[in-house]
Motif scaffolding. Structure first.
Motif, mmCIF file in Angstrom:
data_model
loop_
_atom_site.group_PDB
_atom_site.id
_atom_site.type_symbol
_atom_site.label_atom_id
_atom_site.label_comp_id
_atom_site.label_asym_id
_atom_site.label_seq_id
_atom_site.Cartn_x
_atom_site.Cartn_y
_atom_site.Cartn_z
ATOM 1 N N PRO A 48 0.843 -1.213 0.000
ATOM 2 C CA PRO A 48 0.000 0.000 0.000
ATOM 3 C C PRO A 48 0.869 1.251 0.000
ATOM 4 C CG PRO A 48 0.069 -0.981 2.192
ATOM 5 C CD PRO A 48 0.788 -1.926 1.293
ATOM 6 N N LEU A 49 0.275 2.373 -0.354
ATOM 7 C CA LEU A 49 1.014 3.628 -0.477
ATOM 8 C C LEU A 49 1.580 4.091 0.868
ATOM 9 C CD1 LEU A 49 1.883 5.748 -2.508
ATOM 10 C CD2 LEU A 49 -0.285 6.947 -2.113
ATOM 11 N N ARG A 50 0.884 3.811 1.969
ATOM 12 C CA ARG A 50 1.354 4.271 3.283
ATOM 13 C C ARG A 50 2.643 3.561 3.700
ATOM 14 N NH1 ARG A 50 -3.089 1.185 4.043
ATOM 15 N NH2 ARG A 50 -2.814 -0.774 5.182
ATOM 16 N N GLU A 51 2.971 2.411 3.069
ATOM 17 C CA GLU A 51 4.199 1.691 3.381
ATOM 18 C C GLU A 51 5.364 2.113 2.489
ATOM 19 O OE1 GLU A 51 3.542 -2.508 3.326
ATOM 20 O OE2 GLU A 51 2.040 -2.458 4.936
ATOM 21 N N ARG A 52 5.133 3.037 1.581
ATOM 22 C CA ARG A 52 6.197 3.567 0.714
ATOM 23 C C ARG A 52 6.046 5.080 0.617
ATOM 24 N NH1 ARG A 52 4.327 3.244 -5.020
ATOM 25 N NH2 ARG A 52 2.273 2.288 -5.076
ATOM 26 N N LYS A 53 6.204 5.727 1.755
ATOM 27 C CA LYS A 53 5.975 7.169 1.885
ATOM 28 C C LYS A 53 6.806 7.992 0.895
ATOM 29 C CE LYS A 53 3.196 8.039 5.515
ATOM 30 N NZ LYS A 53 2.078 9.011 5.499
ATOM 31 N N GLU A 54 8.021 7.494 0.581
ATOM 32 C CA GLU A 54 8.870 8.272 -0.323
ATOM 33 C C GLU A 54 8.265 8.402 -1.713
ATOM 34 O OE1 GLU A 54 9.411 5.339 1.122
ATOM 35 O OE2 GLU A 54 11.195 4.343 0.314
ATOM 36 N N ASP A 55 7.291 7.540 -2.039
ATOM 37 C CA ASP A 55 6.647 7.625 -3.352
ATOM 38 C C ASP A 55 5.557 8.692 -3.397
ATOM 39 O OD1 ASP A 55 8.161 5.709 -4.616
ATOM 40 O OD2 ASP A 55 6.845 4.063 -4.073
ATOM 41 N N ILE A 56 5.076 9.140 -2.223
ATOM 42 C CA ILE A 56 3.940 10.077 -2.215
ATOM 43 C C ILE A 56 4.303 11.387 -2.905
ATOM 44 C CG2 ILE A 56 2.430 11.458 -0.739
ATOM 45 C CD1 ILE A 56 2.392 9.127 1.245
ATOM 46 N N VAL A 57 5.429 11.997 -2.502
ATOM 47 C CA VAL A 57 5.834 13.273 -3.109
ATOM 48 C C VAL A 57 6.145 13.072 -4.592
ATOM 49 C CG1 VAL A 57 7.552 15.111 -3.068
ATOM 50 C CG2 VAL A 57 6.681 14.167 -0.919
ATOM 51 N N TYR A 58 6.828 11.965 -4.903
ATOM 52 C CA TYR A 58 7.147 11.681 -6.312
ATOM 53 C C TYR A 58 5.869 11.572 -7.148
ATOM 54 C CZ TYR A 58 8.629 9.050 -10.436
ATOM 55 O OH TYR A 58 8.828 8.637 -11.728
ATOM 56 N N LEU A 59 4.867 10.838 -6.642
ATOM 57 C CA LEU A 59 3.619 10.668 -7.380
ATOM 58 C C LEU A 59 2.823 11.970 -7.458
ATOM 59 C CD1 LEU A 59 2.548 7.164 -6.013
ATOM 60 C CD2 LEU A 59 3.276 7.693 -8.341
ATOM 61 N N LEU A 60 2.875 12.767 -6.388
ATOM 62 C CA LEU A 60 2.196 14.066 -6.438
ATOM 63 C C LEU A 60 2.746 14.919 -7.581
ATOM 64 C CD1 LEU A 60 2.006 14.947 -2.622
ATOM 65 C CD2 LEU A 60 0.062 14.461 -4.125
ATOM 66 N N ASN A 61 4.062 14.994 -7.693
ATOM 67 C CA ASN A 61 4.679 15.774 -8.764
ATOM 68 C C ASN A 61 4.378 15.172 -10.138
ATOM 69 O OD1 ASN A 61 5.840 17.617 -6.970
ATOM 70 N ND2 ASN A 61 7.663 16.345 -6.698
ATOM 71 N N TYR A 62 4.412 13.819 -10.204
ATOM 72 C CA TYR A 62 4.145 13.157 -11.485
ATOM 73 C C TYR A 62 2.722 13.439 -11.965
ATOM 74 C CZ TYR A 62 3.103 9.465 -14.834
ATOM 75 O OH TYR A 62 2.688 8.774 -15.951
#
Length: 565
Positions: A416-430
């Protein structure tokens, strides 16, 4: 020749001597033992060297012309009549059998393929060195134990060895992964066969091969293909898909590891189970797996929760004319997909009776149309997906245990997304860049306040929900705006995110308020799980439909403000 037959064929040889150890008579076959036809009135020691005093009254094993014999010596005395009786029993076959067993074990231990043999009781008879290497276990730990104990099956019925022993039907060219030290998965190709003697199954054996090295090489090939594809726009729509692995975005170690595992699984034959929460991208992974392994074939997807129960069977199996009122000859997905991939999403929402039929199809690799009398061969690969922990689903009788073991030989867990927090900012920008281009806006980023708010949010709807939020942010932005802020959040999204933040941050609350918040969260999760179907959500929550409607009104739950997209 079988061991038991050799025992029956072997008969003891009786030799009678007088007081001077002169041979007076002997039973048939003694000439073959000594290699001479004439022996009557000859001394016994001239043929066989025996210390009669030490042998008398005992049983010994001696060598005669490079063969092993079991020897018994006893005297018969009556008045002045004395004779010595010698019994010779050829037991060379026992030593030959022991030698054969030793040779077999030496051969087994030199093979590169792993071998396990279990007996009629399910105990492991043999476990060779290659299998030790494959599984990271030891022979001493396993031999003599029940096979379901070694592999932690819930019951003997879940053991493939026991299934093969009972049915006599081999399992050929299957795949599974084994977790070794440091949580490293190794994929194993294996076949399991019964050992049948005179029509009776006496044992079962498996032959396993390590696929991991081959998969590593294939992964390198896949990466080269992906680099080549980046310069070419490949269209997948002809086969029913729109995604490949390049569409799965993220920079975290865990998501990249998951993609690599999925690429390896794509190259293995066999059905596959995807485990992941709503919105993590299970169908995206399923399509990507199909496109890297079988791009020229069709891809069909069915959401088992969205399809009515009365249509599910006919949709999968197809129908024959006259099987029920209004029925026509129609292909089901099993047939129409051909040698492609059938994706069954939310398998745990499939009724149990349909799970039973699906299990039979997977076991026999055949299916029968509704109303038909003959079967057809199943040619497609089936990828199943569940959105909850399998142990929980099995415990709650939402997923058949035997079906789970059948479909989970190849298994991929999507984090799930909450277990890979570093992807949140990356996905927001993407997603900002993506939807800004689509909507012809000039958005280049967001304020730190908004970024922190979204970063701390738990994202129960995962990547799908995150993209939906960003899309709404971009839509609400003015044409002159270049940086998004919290004012761009639509009211229903702001309320949802702030409610979630408030629940997480509160340390002290009144009991009624806390209970209302918990109740609201459970109801919203259930409604989103069943696409806001009130009847199914009520059944899932264990309450009646009218009660759910009353609670939704009381807690101000509406589709407009609480829908996860």
């Amino acid at each position: 020749m079988a061991f038991s037959k050799k025992i029956k064929k072997s008969k003891p040889i009786l030799v009678v001597l007088n007081e001077e150890n002169i041979i007076k008579r002997a039973s048939k076959g003694f000439d073959r033992i000594i290699g001479k036809k004439s022996f009557i009135n000859e001394r016994f020691e001239d043929f066989i060297d025996i210390d009669f005093e030490n042998f008398l009254g005992t049983n010994e094993v001696i060598d005669i012309r490079k063969k092993k014999y079991f020897v018994s010596v006893f005297n018969l005395e009556k008045d002045d009549y004395r004779e010595k009786f010698i019994l010779l029993f050829d037991i060379s076959f026992v030593y030959e059998m022991d030698k054969k067993i030793y040779c077999y074990e030496e051969i087994f231990n030199k093979l590169n393929d792993g071998i396990i043999i279990s007996d009629e009781d399910g105990r492991i008879l043999l476990y060779n060195k290659a299998q030790e290497t494959l599984e990271g276990l030891t022979r001493s730990e396993n031999e003599g134990k029940f096979i379901w104990e070694v592999y932690n099956y819930h019951s003997p019925e879940n053991s493939e060895h026991r299934q093969v022993f009972k049915t006599g039907v081999p399992i050929v060219n299957e795949y599974k992964s084994h977790i070794r030290g440091k949580n490293v998965e190794k994929y194993v190709a294996y076949s399991t066969y019964p050992i049948v003697r005179e029509g009776e199954t006496i044992a079962v054996f498996s032959i396993s091969g390590n696929e991991s090295e081959m998969l590593n090489l294939l992964s390198e090939t896949i990466e080269l293909k992906r680099k080549l594809k980046r310069n070419k726009e490949i269209e997948y729509s002809d086969n029913g898909t729109v995604y490949n692995f390049d569409d799965i975005k993220g920079i975290s170690i865990i998501i990249n590891k998951t993609v690599r595992e999925a690429e390896q699984l794509a190259l293995l034959k066999g059905n596959l189970l995807l485990i992941g929460e709503t919105g993590v991208g299970k169908e995206m992974f399923a399509q990507s797996i199909h496109n890297i392994s079988n791009r020229n074939e069709k891809f069909f997807a069915i959401n088992c929760a969205a399809l009515p129960e009365n249509l599910l069977e006919s949709t999968l199996f197809g129908t024959t004319k006259g099987s029920f009122t209004g029925s026509v000859d129609q292909e089901g997905y099993f047939e129409a997909v051909g040698e492609g991939t059938l994706f069954l999403d939310e398998l745990n929402s499939m009724p149990v009776y349909m799970q039973t039929k699906l299990l039979r199809v997977l076991q026999e690799k055949k299916f029968r149309k509704v109303g038909a009398t003959h079967t057809k061969n199943l040619k497609c690969r089936i990828i199943c997906a569940i959105n909850e922990e399998p142990e929980k689903l099995v415990r709650e009788n939402k997923l058949r245990e035997d079906l789970f073991y059948r479909i989970s030989r190849l298994c991929l867990v999507i984090p799930p997304l909450r277990e890979r927090k570093e992807d949140i900012v990356y996905l927001l920008n993407y997603f900002i860049s993506k939807h800004s281009d689509i909507l012809d806006k000039n958005i280049v980023g967001m304020t730190n306040e908004l970024k922190e708010l979204l970063f701390e949010y738990q994202w129960p709807g995962n990547v799908r929900e995150l993209e939906h939020v960003v899309e709404n942010l971009v839509i609400s932005a003015s044409s002159e705006q270049t940086v998004l802020d919290s004012d761009n959040l639509p009211r229903f999204l702001r309320n949802k995110i702030l409610k979630d933040k408030d629940i997480d941050n509160k340390t002290v609350n009144s009991l009624p308020q806390t209970l209302n918040e918990i109740e609201r969260k459970l109801i919203v999760e259930s409604l989103n799980k069943f696409n806001w179907n009130i009847t199914k959500s009520a059944k899932h929550l264990g309450i009646i439909r009218q009660s759910l409607i009353y609670r939704m009104k009381k807690l101000d739950i509406t589709k407009e403000s609480d829908l996860w997209i």
